[in-house]
Write an enzyme that holds these catalytic residues in place. Structure first.
Site, PDB file in Angstrom:
ATOM      1  N   LYS A  83       6.493  24.569 -91.835  1.00 14.44           N
ATOM      2  CA  LYS A  83       5.380  23.871 -91.892  1.00 14.44           C
ATOM      3  C   LYS A  83       5.118  22.772 -90.576  1.00 14.44           C
ATOM      4  O   LYS A  83       4.202  22.813 -90.177  1.00 14.44           O
ATOM      5  CB  LYS A  83       5.744  22.861 -93.305  1.00 14.44           C
ATOM      6  CG  LYS A  83       4.572  21.985 -93.289  1.00 14.44           C
ATOM      7  CD  LYS A  83       4.720  21.192 -94.885  1.00 14.44           C
ATOM      8  CE  LYS A  83       5.345  19.782 -94.556  1.00 14.44           C
ATOM      9  NZ  LYS A  83       4.778  18.762 -93.802  1.00 14.44           N
ATOM     10  N   ASN A  84       6.330  22.114 -90.330  1.00 21.50           N
ATOM     11  CA  ASN A  84       6.091  20.934 -89.286  1.00 21.50           C
ATOM     12  C   ASN A  84       5.928  21.658 -87.720  1.00 21.50           C
ATOM     13  O   ASN A  84       5.683  20.811 -86.909  1.00 21.50           O
ATOM     14  CB  ASN A  84       7.155  19.942 -89.323  1.00 21.50           C
ATOM     15  CG  ASN A  84       7.221  19.214 -90.755  1.00 21.50           C
ATOM     16  OD1 ASN A  84       5.948  19.472 -91.301  1.00 21.50           O
ATOM     17  ND2 ASN A  84       8.253  18.287 -90.775  1.00 21.50           N
ATOM     18  N   CYS A  97       0.765   6.698 -97.483  1.00 22.75           N
ATOM     19  CA  CYS A  97       0.987   7.281 -98.148  1.00 22.75           C
ATOM     20  C   CYS A  97       2.247   7.172 -99.102  1.00 22.75           C
ATOM     21  O   CYS A  97       2.836   5.962 -98.767  1.00 22.75           O
ATOM     22  CB  CYS A  97       1.350   8.852 -97.603  1.00 22.75           C
ATOM     23  SG  CYS A  97       2.799   8.855 -96.626  1.00 22.75           S
ATOM     24  N   ARG A 138       3.073   4.364 -92.412  1.00 23.90           N
ATOM     25  CA  ARG A 138       2.990   5.342 -91.445  1.00 23.90           C
ATOM     26  C   ARG A 138       1.522   5.065 -90.308  1.00 23.90           C
ATOM     27  O   ARG A 138       0.582   5.891 -90.580  1.00 23.90           O
ATOM     28  CB  ARG A 138       2.674   6.811 -92.104  1.00 23.90           C
ATOM     29  CG  ARG A 138       4.019   6.941 -93.062  1.00 23.90           C
ATOM     30  CD  ARG A 138       4.128   8.545 -93.550  1.00 23.90           C
ATOM     31  NE  ARG A 138       4.363   9.712 -92.671  1.00 23.90           N
ATOM     32  CZ  ARG A 138       4.437  10.787 -92.998  1.00 23.90           C
ATOM     33  NH1 ARG A 138       4.057  10.911 -94.412  1.00 23.90           N
ATOM     34  NH2 ARG A 138       4.884  11.633 -92.297  1.00 23.90           N
ATOM     35  N   ARG A 169       2.616  22.018-100.779  1.00 23.51           N
ATOM     36  CA  ARG A 169       2.192  21.554 -99.693  1.00 23.51           C
ATOM     37  C   ARG A 169       3.294  22.096 -98.450  1.00 23.51           C
ATOM     38  O   ARG A 169       2.838  22.650 -97.390  1.00 23.51           O
ATOM     39  CB  ARG A 169       2.272  20.165 -99.577  1.00 23.51           C
ATOM     40  CG  ARG A 169       0.920  19.360-100.162  1.00 23.51           C
ATOM     41  CD  ARG A 169       0.732  18.005 -99.772  1.00 23.51           C
ATOM     42  NE  ARG A 169       1.036  17.861 -98.407  1.00 23.51           N
ATOM     43  CZ  ARG A 169       1.574  16.966 -97.898  1.00 23.51           C
ATOM     44  NH1 ARG A 169       2.080  15.929 -98.470  1.00 23.51           N
ATOM     45  NH2 ARG A 169       1.791  16.852 -96.613  1.00 23.51           N
TER      46      ARG A 169
HETATM   47  C1  UD1 Z   1       6.718  13.929 -88.993  1.00 19.48           C
HETATM   48  C2  UD1 Z   1       7.058  15.176 -90.030  1.00 19.48           C
HETATM   49  C3  UD1 Z   1       7.522  14.576 -91.187  1.00 19.48           C
HETATM   50  C4  UD1 Z   1       9.075  13.956 -91.106  1.00 19.48           C
HETATM   51  C5  UD1 Z   1       8.718  13.053 -89.872  1.00 19.48           C
HETATM   52  C6  UD1 Z   1      10.041  12.073 -89.406  1.00 19.48           C
HETATM   53  C7  UD1 Z   1       5.006  16.578 -89.597  1.00 19.48           C
HETATM   54  C8  UD1 Z   1       3.762  17.296 -90.110  1.00 19.48           C
HETATM   55  N1  UD1 Z   1       5.730  15.727 -90.346  1.00 19.48           N
HETATM   56  O1  UD1 Z   1       5.928  13.020 -89.670  1.00 19.48           O
HETATM   57  O2  UD1 Z   1       8.009  15.781 -92.176  1.00 19.48           O
HETATM   58  O3  UD1 Z   1       9.226  13.262 -92.205  1.00 19.48           O
HETATM   59  O4  UD1 Z   1       8.072  13.420 -88.852  1.00 19.48           O
HETATM   60  O5  UD1 Z   1      11.008  13.226 -89.099  1.00 19.48           O
HETATM   61  O6  UD1 Z   1       5.607  17.154 -88.759  1.00 19.48           O
HETATM   62  N2  UD1 Z   1       5.141   5.574 -86.696  1.00 19.48           N
HETATM   63  C9  UD1 Z   1       4.541   4.297 -86.293  1.00 19.48           C
HETATM   64  N3  UD1 Z   1       3.511   4.461 -85.575  1.00 19.48           N
HETATM   65  C10 UD1 Z   1       2.906   5.798 -85.200  1.00 19.48           C
HETATM   66  C11 UD1 Z   1       3.547   6.801 -85.566  1.00 19.48           C
HETATM   67  C12 UD1 Z   1       4.763   6.557 -86.388  1.00 19.48           C
HETATM   68  O7  UD1 Z   1       4.986   3.232 -86.465  1.00 19.48           O
HETATM   69  O8  UD1 Z   1       1.708   5.796 -84.648  1.00 19.48           O
HETATM   70  C13 UD1 Z   1       6.582   5.009 -87.531  1.00 19.48           C
HETATM   71  C14 UD1 Z   1       6.346   5.880 -89.017  1.00 19.48           C
HETATM   72  O9  UD1 Z   1       5.780   5.022 -89.849  1.00 19.48           O
HETATM   73  C15 UD1 Z   1       7.861   6.090 -89.163  1.00 19.48           C
HETATM   74  C16 UD1 Z   1       8.348   6.492 -87.703  1.00 19.48           C
HETATM   75  O10 UD1 Z   1       7.462   5.926 -86.838  1.00 19.48           O
HETATM   76  O11 UD1 Z   1       8.551   5.250 -89.807  1.00 19.48           O
HETATM   77  C17 UD1 Z   1       8.394   8.087 -87.676  1.00 19.48           C
HETATM   78  O12 UD1 Z   1       7.406   8.697 -88.116  1.00 19.48           O
HETATM   79  P1  UD1 Z   1       6.862  10.210 -87.344  1.00 19.48           P
HETATM   80  O13 UD1 Z   1       7.978  10.697 -86.489  1.00 19.48           O
HETATM   81  O14 UD1 Z   1       5.683   9.819 -86.524  1.00 19.48           O
HETATM   82  O15 UD1 Z   1       6.415  10.886 -88.334  1.00 19.48           O
HETATM   83  P2  UD1 Z   1       5.283  12.088 -88.664  1.00 19.48           P
HETATM   84  O16 UD1 Z   1       5.025  12.641 -87.548  1.00 19.48           O
HETATM   85  O17 UD1 Z   1       4.329  11.411 -89.348  1.00 19.48           O
END
Ligand code: UD1
Length: 418
Positions: A22-23, A116, A121, A398
């Site tokens: 999925k990811n 969420c 996030r 999902r």
């Molecule tokens: C992706 C995965 C999700 C997984 C996560 C962490 C997908 C579609 N989803 O989510 O399944 O649980 O990686 O391995 O690939 N953050 C910020 N600012 C930002 C972006 C992120 O502060 O602009 C923080 C988030 O709140 C979180 C951390 O960074 O605490 C890591 O999040 P991130 O790696 O970005 O997760 P996703 O890409 O949303």
């Protein structure tokens, strides 16, 4: 609303084929927007999030064809640059069209995803990374509005925090930028490598994906290609935990063992025998009760947050005490209250959960709160006495392709009920 009924007490036994990740497929589908001709993606899992992405791409004007596990996207007809709130709110990964639309069309408007269940996030890291490439970005009326005056400009950018999504967004945008980009403190997840491989097959020039430093020589055009999505390491891990919890013996096929080191190490610590042969992983628990394990979630290659809930379910029935630290998301213990309803012994203090294994869980009605939490409830149901009925299973659809059929084929008593 549909629910899943699990009747516990069966030792899982057999073989299960792992689906595409999925990811990986979600960013790759968004990356098709960068091409000048149709892109064919294979090993596409049948998931609700994939359908949502197809809807998002079609809404932007792309031609989308879906047959079996093949999806072909023709981006030539894209005539909208807006990702609407209705789609982004149901699937946060929609924000991944921001970089491709901006790089290819010089303009993008994407609704802010908002919070969420598992945490706030934010998307600040996505925005800062794209700004480093010269994008002009404002946040206005709940929308991220991005513009670029001509092509984006390659730049060196250091991510403040490791973010999978931000790395992907900036990587996709940099692929079409003018000049060289260097992304430091980049996420190292296997799904980033898969995205970079797909982009390179489209004609991009990316090296270093899978390390914390990715170098992208921008190219003026990308073209269509055929790309097979890598195996889902989280689905793989979920089936292996199911085997370990039930004392069973399960072989997963079409997997990528090399993407699962931290998870396989923890499974060995539970007492499981693990054999790897090519793309097959066999876990044999020899009927034993698992030993409790401690774990701390962290960015790849450390233990993935997306496997935390499943291992908590395992610790609930293990011998001993397991201490689980969640360092990625601030609110990712939503499954705890549901596991307590099944008779688990868990204490939470901030980001740490202390799980004391109990001899038996007892079936009860429970509610799925997010994708991986839903999986943990199914796992708990597999070893609970009597019936566990899981509500709100749309979370499960999902991210897991046909989980009840796959578990059923391993002997589990599980079915969907209305
Ligand atoms: C992706 C995965 C999700 C997984 C996560 C962490 C997908 C579609 N989803 O989510 O399944 O649980 O990686 O391995 O690939 N953050 C910020 N600012 C930002 C972006 C992120 O502060 O602009 C923080 C988030 O709140 C979180 C951390 O960074 O605490 C890591 O999040 P991130 O790696 O970005 O997760 P996703 O890409 O949303």
């Amino acid at each position: 609303m549909q629910k899943i009924l699990v009747q516990g007490g069966i030792r899982l036994d057999g073989e299960v084929r792992i689906s595409g990740a999925k990811n990986a497929v979600l960013p790759i589908l968004c990356a098709t927007l960068l091409a000048d001709s149709p892109v064919c993606i294979t090993n596409v899992p049948r998931l609700h999030d994939v359908l949502t992405t197809a809807k998002l791409l079609a809404g932007l004007g792309a031609g989308v064809e879906h047959a079996g596990d093949v999806m072909t996207v023709d981006p030539r007809s894209v005539n909208s640059h807006v990702a609407p709130y209705e789609l982004v709110k149901t699937m946060r990964a929609s924000v991944l069209v921001l970089g491709p639309l901006l790089a290819k069309h010089g303009v993008a408007e994407v609704s802010l995803p908002g919070g969420c269940a598992i945490g706030s996030r934010p998307v600040d890291l996505h925005i800062k990374g794209l700004q480093a490439l010269g994008a002009d970005i404002t946040v206005d009326h709940g929308f991220i509005k991005a513009r670029s005056n001509g092509r984006l400009k390659g730049a060196r950018h250091v991510f403040e925090l490791v973010s999978v999504g931000a790395t992907e967004n900036v990587l996709m945008a940099a692929a079409l930028a003018e000049g060289t980009s260097v992304l430091e403190n980049a996420a190292m997840e296997p799904e980033i490598v898969d995205l970079a491989n797909c982009l390179n097959a489209m004609g991009a020039n990316i090296s270093g994906a899978g390390s914390s430093r990715i170098v992208i020589e921008g190219v003026p055009h990308l073209s269509g290609c055929t790309h097979a999505v890598i195996a889902d390491r989280i689905e793989t891990g979920t089936f292996l935990v199911a085997a370990a919890m039930t004392g069973g013996r399960v072989t997963v096929t079409h997997a990528r063992p090399g993407t699962l080191d931290a998870v396989l190490d923890k499974l060995r610590e539970t007492g499981a025998d693990i054999a790897i042969e090519g793309d097959r992983i066999t876990l044999d628990m020899h009927g034993k009760r698992p030993q409790a394990v401690n774990l701390t979630t962290a960015p790849h290659p450390a233990f993935p947050t997306d496997m935390q809930a499943q291992f908590m379910a395992l610790d609930c029935v293990a011998e001993g005490v397991g201490v689980i630290n969640e360092t990625i998301f601030e609110n990712r213990f939503m499954h705890v209250n549901e596991l307590l309803r099944l008779g688990a012994d868990i204490r939470v203090d901030g980001h740490t959960a202390v799980v004391r294994g109990v001899a038996k869980l007892s079936g009860a009605p429970v509610m799925a709160t997010d994708l991986r939490a839903s999986a943990s409830l199914i796992l708990a149901g597999l070893v609970a006495d009597g019936d566990t009925v899981i509500d709100r299973i749309y979370h499960l659809d999902r991210g897991y392709e046909n989980i009840e059929a796959k578990l059923g084929a391993l002997g589990a008593r599980i079915r969907r009920v209305d």
